[in-house]
Design a protein around this motif. Structure first.
Motif, PDB file in Angstrom:
ATOM      1  N   ILE C 322       0.845  -1.191   0.000  1.00 52.55           N
ATOM      2  CA  ILE C 322       0.000   0.000   0.000  1.00 52.55           C
ATOM      3  C   ILE C 322       0.882   1.243   0.000  1.00 52.55           C
ATOM      4  O   ILE C 322       0.569   2.250  -0.642  1.00 52.55           O
ATOM      5  CB  ILE C 322      -0.951  -0.018   1.210  1.00 52.55           C
ATOM      6  CG1 ILE C 322      -2.018  -1.075   0.993  1.00 52.55           C
ATOM      7  CG2 ILE C 322      -1.602   1.328   1.423  1.00 52.55           C
ATOM      8  CD1 ILE C 322      -2.896  -1.282   2.209  1.00 52.55           C
ATOM      9  N   GLY C 323       2.001   1.171   0.706  1.00 50.69           N
ATOM     10  CA  GLY C 323       2.924   2.300   0.686  1.00 50.69           C
ATOM     11  C   GLY C 323       3.422   2.604  -0.716  1.00 50.69           C
ATOM     12  O   GLY C 323       3.538   3.768  -1.108  1.00 50.69           O
ATOM     13  N   TYR C 324       3.673   1.536  -1.476  1.00 53.20           N
ATOM     14  CA  TYR C 324       4.090   1.682  -2.868  1.00 53.20           C
ATOM     15  C   TYR C 324       3.133   2.567  -3.652  1.00 53.20           C
ATOM     16  O   TYR C 324       3.541   3.366  -4.487  1.00 53.20           O
ATOM     17  CB  TYR C 324       4.049   0.294  -3.526  1.00 53.20           C
ATOM     18  CG  TYR C 324       5.352  -0.247  -3.961  1.00 53.20           C
ATOM     19  CD1 TYR C 324       5.956  -1.281  -3.269  1.00 53.20           C
ATOM     20  CD2 TYR C 324       5.971   0.247  -5.095  1.00 53.20           C
ATOM     21  CE1 TYR C 324       7.151  -1.803  -3.689  1.00 53.20           C
ATOM     22  CE2 TYR C 324       7.169  -0.279  -5.523  1.00 53.20           C
ATOM     23  CZ  TYR C 324       7.753  -1.310  -4.815  1.00 53.20           C
ATOM     24  OH  TYR C 324       8.930  -1.843  -5.233  1.00 53.20           O
ATOM     25  N   LEU C 325       1.832   2.351  -3.402  1.00 49.72           N
ATOM     26  CA  LEU C 325       0.823   3.038  -4.200  1.00 49.72           C
ATOM     27  C   LEU C 325       0.928   4.547  -4.049  1.00 49.72           C
ATOM     28  O   LEU C 325       0.548   5.284  -4.949  1.00 49.72           O
ATOM     29  CB  LEU C 325      -0.585   2.597  -3.788  1.00 49.72           C
ATOM     30  CG  LEU C 325      -0.913   1.117  -3.928  1.00 49.72           C
ATOM     31  CD1 LEU C 325      -2.333   0.871  -3.477  1.00 49.72           C
ATOM     32  CD2 LEU C 325      -0.742   0.683  -5.360  1.00 49.72           C
ATOM     33  N   PHE C 326       1.410   4.999  -2.882  1.00 50.96           N
ATOM     34  CA  PHE C 326       1.394   6.437  -2.646  1.00 50.96           C
ATOM     35  C   PHE C 326       2.634   7.142  -3.174  1.00 50.96           C
ATOM     36  O   PHE C 326       2.722   8.361  -3.106  1.00 50.96           O
ATOM     37  CB  PHE C 326       1.229   6.720  -1.146  1.00 50.96           C
ATOM     38  CG  PHE C 326      -0.168   6.471  -0.686  1.00 50.96           C
ATOM     39  CD1 PHE C 326      -0.556   5.231  -0.229  1.00 50.96           C
ATOM     40  CD2 PHE C 326      -1.106   7.490  -0.748  1.00 50.96           C
ATOM     41  CE1 PHE C 326      -1.855   5.002   0.163  1.00 50.96           C
ATOM     42  CE2 PHE C 326      -2.398   7.272  -0.349  1.00 50.96           C
ATOM     43  CZ  PHE C 326      -2.779   6.023   0.104  1.00 50.96           C
ATOM     44  N   LEU C 327       3.606   6.368  -3.706  1.00 53.77           N
ATOM     45  CA  LEU C 327       4.799   7.019  -4.220  1.00 53.77           C
ATOM     46  C   LEU C 327       4.499   7.821  -5.477  1.00 53.77           C
ATOM     47  O   LEU C 327       5.282   8.673  -5.874  1.00 53.77           O
ATOM     48  CB  LEU C 327       5.882   5.962  -4.517  1.00 53.77           C
ATOM     49  CG  LEU C 327       6.478   5.286  -3.282  1.00 53.77           C
ATOM     50  CD1 LEU C 327       7.493   4.247  -3.697  1.00 53.77           C
ATOM     51  CD2 LEU C 327       7.106   6.310  -2.377  1.00 53.77           C
ATOM     52  N   MET C 328       3.357   7.549  -6.117  1.00 51.73           N
ATOM     53  CA  MET C 328       3.112   8.228  -7.381  1.00 51.73           C
ATOM     54  C   MET C 328       2.665   9.677  -7.190  1.00 51.73           C
ATOM     55  O   MET C 328       2.738  10.465  -8.117  1.00 51.73           O
ATOM     56  CB  MET C 328       2.033   7.482  -8.159  1.00 51.73           C
ATOM     57  CG  MET C 328       0.659   7.740  -7.626  1.00 51.73           C
ATOM     58  SD  MET C 328      -0.545   7.521  -8.920  1.00 51.73           S
ATOM     59  CE  MET C 328      -2.049   7.676  -8.024  1.00 51.73           C
ATOM     60  N   PHE C 329       2.178  10.016  -5.979  1.00 51.85           N
ATOM     61  CA  PHE C 329       1.556  11.329  -5.820  1.00 51.85           C
ATOM     62  C   PHE C 329       2.494  12.501  -6.064  1.00 51.85           C
ATOM     63  O   PHE C 329       2.168  13.400  -6.836  1.00 51.85           O
ATOM     64  CB  PHE C 329       0.866  11.432  -4.447  1.00 51.85           C
ATOM     65  CG  PHE C 329      -0.477  10.779  -4.411  1.00 51.85           C
ATOM     66  CD1 PHE C 329      -0.618   9.478  -3.987  1.00 51.85           C
ATOM     67  CD2 PHE C 329      -1.597  11.470  -4.824  1.00 51.85           C
ATOM     68  CE1 PHE C 329      -1.852   8.870  -3.970  1.00 51.85           C
ATOM     69  CE2 PHE C 329      -2.835  10.874  -4.811  1.00 51.85           C
ATOM     70  CZ  PHE C 329      -2.966   9.572  -4.379  1.00 51.85           C
ATOM     71  N   PRO C 330       3.671  12.543  -5.435  1.00 53.13           N
ATOM     72  CA  PRO C 330       4.520  13.700  -5.720  1.00 53.13           C
ATOM     73  C   PRO C 330       5.096  13.681  -7.129  1.00 53.13           C
ATOM     74  O   PRO C 330       5.480  14.722  -7.664  1.00 53.13           O
ATOM     75  CB  PRO C 330       5.644  13.591  -4.684  1.00 53.13           C
ATOM     76  CG  PRO C 330       5.695  12.168  -4.331  1.00 53.13           C
ATOM     77  CD  PRO C 330       4.313  11.626  -4.472  1.00 53.13           C
ATOM     78  N   LEU C 331       5.144  12.461  -7.736  1.00 49.22           N
ATOM     79  CA  LEU C 331       5.710  12.395  -9.075  1.00 49.22           C
ATOM     80  C   LEU C 331       4.705  12.861 -10.123  1.00 49.22           C
ATOM     81  O   LEU C 331       5.070  13.388 -11.161  1.00 49.22           O
ATOM     82  CB  LEU C 331       6.137  10.942  -9.379  1.00 49.22           C
ATOM     83  CG  LEU C 331       7.250  10.412  -8.474  1.00 49.22           C
ATOM     84  CD1 LEU C 331       7.517   8.958  -8.768  1.00 49.22           C
ATOM     85  CD2 LEU C 331       8.503  11.231  -8.661  1.00 49.22           C
TER      86      LEU C 331
END
Lengths: 297, 113, 590
Positions: C322-331
């Motif tokens: 689930i943590g992985y999923l949130f890496l896209m936000f700042p990118l």
């Protein structure tokens, strides 16, 4: 400072005081009673805010039926002594208090900064009232403009019921949710249970029907009918219905089912899904909620 | 001090109270009560927004009222489910505590999957 | 595509498909409820193909239509009415949901049939499965914030009884904790909705996107809604409810819970930031969000390696993924608009990759559990010979999560790495690669045990039907082959020819996380790996034993932190602090 404002401040103060007492008092049963009274007083606030439909709902469902469930639970779950040792430490309580106050402060700021020219949908609701022919604007919104929410909410009720039923033990599955209650045949409870239901049913049906044009509505009326049935059950005058009886299930599904059927009819013949005349659907629209709450005893 | 502001402050404080109760009281039943108080605060917030938006001869914007009615029913369903869980837990475990058992405790290896 | 769409007032010609997408599962729920215990499974198996057909129809129709498919409910245009809208993101999620539900239904057919004489669990399971589908369809299609709230509550009420379906005391406790924390989250979401209505007089997604600006009430609303949804998605540090709930549920239910239910609230977060409030000053807040994601990857993976039970390991791996999923936000987001479509596409592809792969892993774990009667990792030796299909499904699922081409996970990783390079945010690239190592670690750990020969004769509890194992394998294969689908019709992938990326070098690149993972497994895994002791192996172990002791100690420390974070008061305080932090981050954005 007009008299009205003083009254409002006094009402708000009493409500908040009751809320603080409910949160802080040690005995769980007292807290539950406090919450029921809190709910009824909040209904007064709703009346003051000119939202009588919501006041009825809050009093009947949240304070009334919800209160009954909480009282029943508080009477059965008596383990406050064991749990006192689990209370969080001082640091946790202080941080929790600080953060809660921060949130409350942020919300107060938001309230005080509400834009002067309110963005509201009231004119739009009034302008489109011709579509349904009903004059209660809240009913219009619930049944016509935002009918999808209402349909989903009925499914939510049904699903909560499935959830409650699924908790039964395998050995008890299919039977009645509980034994017949015992109550003193000469006591107050049985007396009221014989006296009130006929009156309550008339009131409930009236509120159910009049919701089209005046404050009232399906959920409120249904809640009153449900509580009359609950009263009869709690006094031991009748049994809770067994879970697997087909008629009970049909009754429960009637509400959302009819909504769905009428909505689909709108899809086929009319302008769109859920475009329909609510007067047609009124008769069966809330039967879903009524037996459910009693079955939860 | 209009009604909107008075009851707005009331709503905000109810939210704060509910939050505090939900976080600090260890008994699940008190948490459920706190959740209901929190919910009533949120609904009151909708109510004052509606009151602020009174127009066209109606005293309170009907859309927030409809949202609150839906919300009250959903909150009631949530309370009912939570209480049912609580009663079953109390019946089977003798105590309604939510305290974590160590997640690695294999305990009894139950049959099935 | 996340841009303010001009098609607001027009129901498109194929819009009725969106209605069917919601109505078909709802009708299934009602029908199953009425017909009763014996017919619930029958109704489910009748309804699921219909729902699948509708989803396929939407997938076929969407690329041909110009912009999203729209349907105005009751023919009332927003702001008064509610609109259903299907864009590429919705279509992708609907497809993944349909795939997972179908395979889980096949997997669970034997477990939840009435042949065993027990009718309570099948009745509940099939209704809850269909209700989950209905709720998820509504979440992916609804264009109104309050409808999203009701759908989220429907999802919670479908998920919670799934946790306590077996009726054991600890599952009741886990279900209670899940319910209360999820309700906490929804109430915060509702609070934000109230503030947004106060500011704009509408809750429609498209209308709001035109009006939202950085007013204080708007920032508070965004902070509250985001944190409320994070509580439901179990992002670190709000993951207290997930491990016991997902590990305690029956395996078919765990597959649904890990694969689909957490994606529902995640999708609402995506809608919120990309469609409703793109104009907010979000840079710092998004960095905070991804920082939490990175922390989730590290903590979840380390605690997963410390577990003794297979289902708990998979549950903690969900926390990490689930943590992985949130890496896209700042990118993907920057300066109030969509900066990198590729990152958004990568995030969505990661979501569906996890949904399919994790469901497959839980299903294979379920077969193993049923066969052995227990799921202790140390006791897995020899299962590779007994249940080769299930172990293969687990392996393929794990490899898909690690990013083996041509899986969707591989494509997602490539897109996110490319976006990180473009935006100059190299630290998230580092987080992505580290995540790959950690994922490899626990996959290698489990597979080592599973492939090792049995030290003692295995006691078989019951035989698992072959079709259940095949269902898990099918889903794992699906996850591994998802990279081959032409996603550019639905997702904003930069230069749309994905197949070009599948070079031989990509396969070789996989070896690095595998090897790194093996090293981590040896260092951090609590259990003694059952490798036949050759002298050189024993000598190597002796040489690294001080390092291993140190890493085990740090692992124990992380586990203790996790236990503290998973106390109710601590988690709630983290929740409110996060809300405050988000609001502050938006206020002082740079």
């Amino acid at each position: 400072m007009s008299v009205a404002t003083i009254f409002e401040i006094a009402l708000a103060a009493v409500v908040l005081g009751l809320g603080i007492w409910t949160t802080a008092v040690r005995d769980t049963y007292s807290a539950t009673v406090g919450f029921v009274v809190y709910g009824l007083l909040v209904a007064l606030i709703w009346v003051r805010l000119d939202a009588v439909d919501v006041a009825l709902t809050e009093a009947a469902i949240s304070g009334g039926l919800g209160g009954v469930l909480l009282l029943g639970a508080a009477a059965r779950v008596r383990d406050a002594g064991f749990m006192a040792a689990e209370a969080p430490g001082k640091a946790a309580r202080v941080s929790a208090a600080a953060l809660s106050m921060l949130t409350a402060a942020a919300l107060t700021v938001a309230v005080f900064l509400l834009p002067d020219s309110a963005s509201t949908l009231a004119p739009a609701v009034v302008a489109h009232a011709w579509a349904t022919g009903l004059t209660n604007p809240v009913t219009n919104v619930l049944m016509a403009f935002r009918a999808m929410d209402t349909m989903l909410e009925k499914v939510v009720l049904l699903l909560a019921l499935v959830g409650v039923w699924s908790l039964a033990r395998d050995s008890a599955w299919g039977g009645r949710p509980g034994p017949r209650h015992q109550a003193d045949p000469n006591g107050v409870l049985v007396f009221l249970a014989r006296l009130l239901p006929p009156i309550g049913m008339v009131v409930g049906i009236y509120i159910f029907w009049t919701g089209a044009d005046h404050p009232g509505g399906a959920f409120q009326g249904g809640a009153i009918l449900a509580s009359m049935w609950l009263l009869a059950i709690m006094a031991g005058l009748t049994d809770t219905p067994p879970v697997n009886r087909r008629r009970l299930r049909l009754l429960l599904v009637a509400g959302p089912g009819l909504f769905l059927v009428v909505g689909l009819g709108g899809l086929w013949f009319g302008a769109a899904f859920l475009a329909y005349s609510p007067a047609l659907a009124k008769p069966a629209l809330l039967l879903a909620g009524t037996p459910e709450r009693s079955a939860q005893q | 001090m209009t009604a909107v502001r008075v009851f707005g402050v009331c709503a905000a404080l109810a939210v704060g109270l509910g939050l505090f109760g939900l976080i600090t009281n260890p008994q699940p039943l008190r948490k459920i009560i706190a959740f209901n108080i929190l919910g009533s605060g949120v609904f009151l917030l909708f109510g004052i927004v509606g009151r602020h938006g009174a127009a066209s001869g109606i005293g309170n914007d009907p859309v927030p009222q409809a949202l609150v009615i839906t919300g009250v029913v959903v909150a009631f369903a949530a309370t009912a489910l939570a209480i049912a869980l609580l009663l079953q837990l109390f019946q089977r475990a003798g105590s309604a505590t939510l305290r974590n058992g160590a997640p690695r405790s294999a305990g009894s290896d139950p049959p099935g999957g | 595509m996340p841009s303010p769409s001009p098609t607001l007032d027009a129901t498109t010609s194929t819009g009725f498909l969106l209605v069917l997408s919601i109505v078909v599962p709802v009708a299934g729920v009602l029908l199953a409820f009425v017909l009763g215990d014996r017919y619930a499974r029958l109704v489910a198996f009748a309804v699921i193909p219909l729902g699948l057909a509708v989803t396929v129809a939407i997938l076929v129709v969407l690329p041909q239509s110009d912009g999203p498919i729209v349907y105005l409910l009751g023919a009332w245009p927003p702001p008064l009415g509610i609109a259903l809208r299907a864009d590429g993101l919705s279509a992708v999620m609907l497809a993944a949901t349909a795939a997972v539900i179908c395979t889980v239904a096949v997997f669970a057919a034997a477990d939840f049939s009435v042949a065993t004489g027990n009718t309570r669990a099948p009745f509940a399971f099939w209704i809850l499965l269909l209700a989950t589908w209905a709720a998820l369809s509504t979440i992916f299609l609804a264009g109104d914030l309050f409808s999203l709230y009701v759908a989220l509550e429907l999802l919670t009420f479908a998920a919670v009884p799934l946790v306590s379906l077996e009726g054991r005391t600890e599952t009741l406790r886990a279900a209670m904790r899940y319910l209360l924390f999820a309700l906490f989250g929804s109430v915060l979401y509702l609070l934000g909705t109230a503030l947004l209505y106060a500011l704009h007089g509408t809750l429609d997604v498209v209308l709001l996107s035109r009006g939202v600006s950085a007013e204080p009430a708007g920032l508070i609303a965004a902070a509250l809604m985001t944190t409320g949804l994070l509580a439901k998605t179990a992002l670190f540090p709000l993951h207290l409810w997930l491990p016991p709930a997902h590990a305690g549920a029956p395996s078919a239910a765990s597959a649904i819970l890990s694969g689909l239910v957490v994606k529902g609230s995640f999708f609402v977060i995506v809608r919120l930031w990309f469609n409703v409030m793109p104009g907010l000053p979000s840079s710092t807040a998004m960095q905070l969000l991804a920082a939490l994601g990175a922390a989730a990857i590290v903590l979840g993976s380390i605690v997963a390696l410390c577990q003794e039970r297979l289902k708990l390991l998979i549950a903690y791996s969900t926390v990490a993924q689930i943590g992985y999923l949130f890496l896209m936000f700042p990118l993907a987001l920057g300066a109030g608009k969509l900066e990198s479509g590729g990152a958004l596409a990568g995030g969505l592809l990661q979501t569906i990759s996890h949904a399919t792969a994790k469901a497959a892993m839980f299903m294979s774990a379920g077969s193993i559990y049923a066969t052995l009667g227990q799921d202790r990792i140390a006791g897995l030796c020899g299962i590779g010979r007994r249940l080769p299909i299930s172990v293969l499904a687990f392996a393929l699922g794990g490899l898909a999560l690690m990013g083996l081409p041509p899986g969707a996970g591989y494509l997602a990783k490539e897109l996110l790495l490319q976006a990180a390079a473009e935006r100059g945010q190299w630290w998230w690239a580092l987080a992505l690669q580290t995540g790959g190592f950690f994922t490899g670690a626990y996959v290698v750990l489990v597979l080592t045990y599973a492939m090792a020969p049995a030290t003692e004769p295995m006691r078989v509890n019951k035989t698992v039907p072959r079709i259940a194992e095949l269902a898990a394998l099918a889903l794992a294969l699906c996850s591994l082959l998802l990279g081959l689908v032409p996603w550019s019709a639905y997702l904003p992938i930069p230069n749309g020819d994905e197949l070009e990326r599948l070079r031989l070098g990509a396969f070789l690149k996989m070896l690095i996380p595998l090897l790194g993972g093996a090293v981590l497994a040896v260092l951090l895994g609590r259990l003694e790996l059952p490798i036949r002791g050759s002298p050189s192996w024993k000598a190597m172990l002796a040489a690294i034993s001080p390092i291993r002791r140190a890493s085990l100690a740090s692992g124990a420390l992380v586990e203790r932190c996790d236990n503290v974070l998973r106390q109710w008061p601590t988690a709630c305080i983290c929740l409110l602090s996060l809300a405050a932090a988000f609001a502050a981050a938006m206020r002082i954005a740079f």
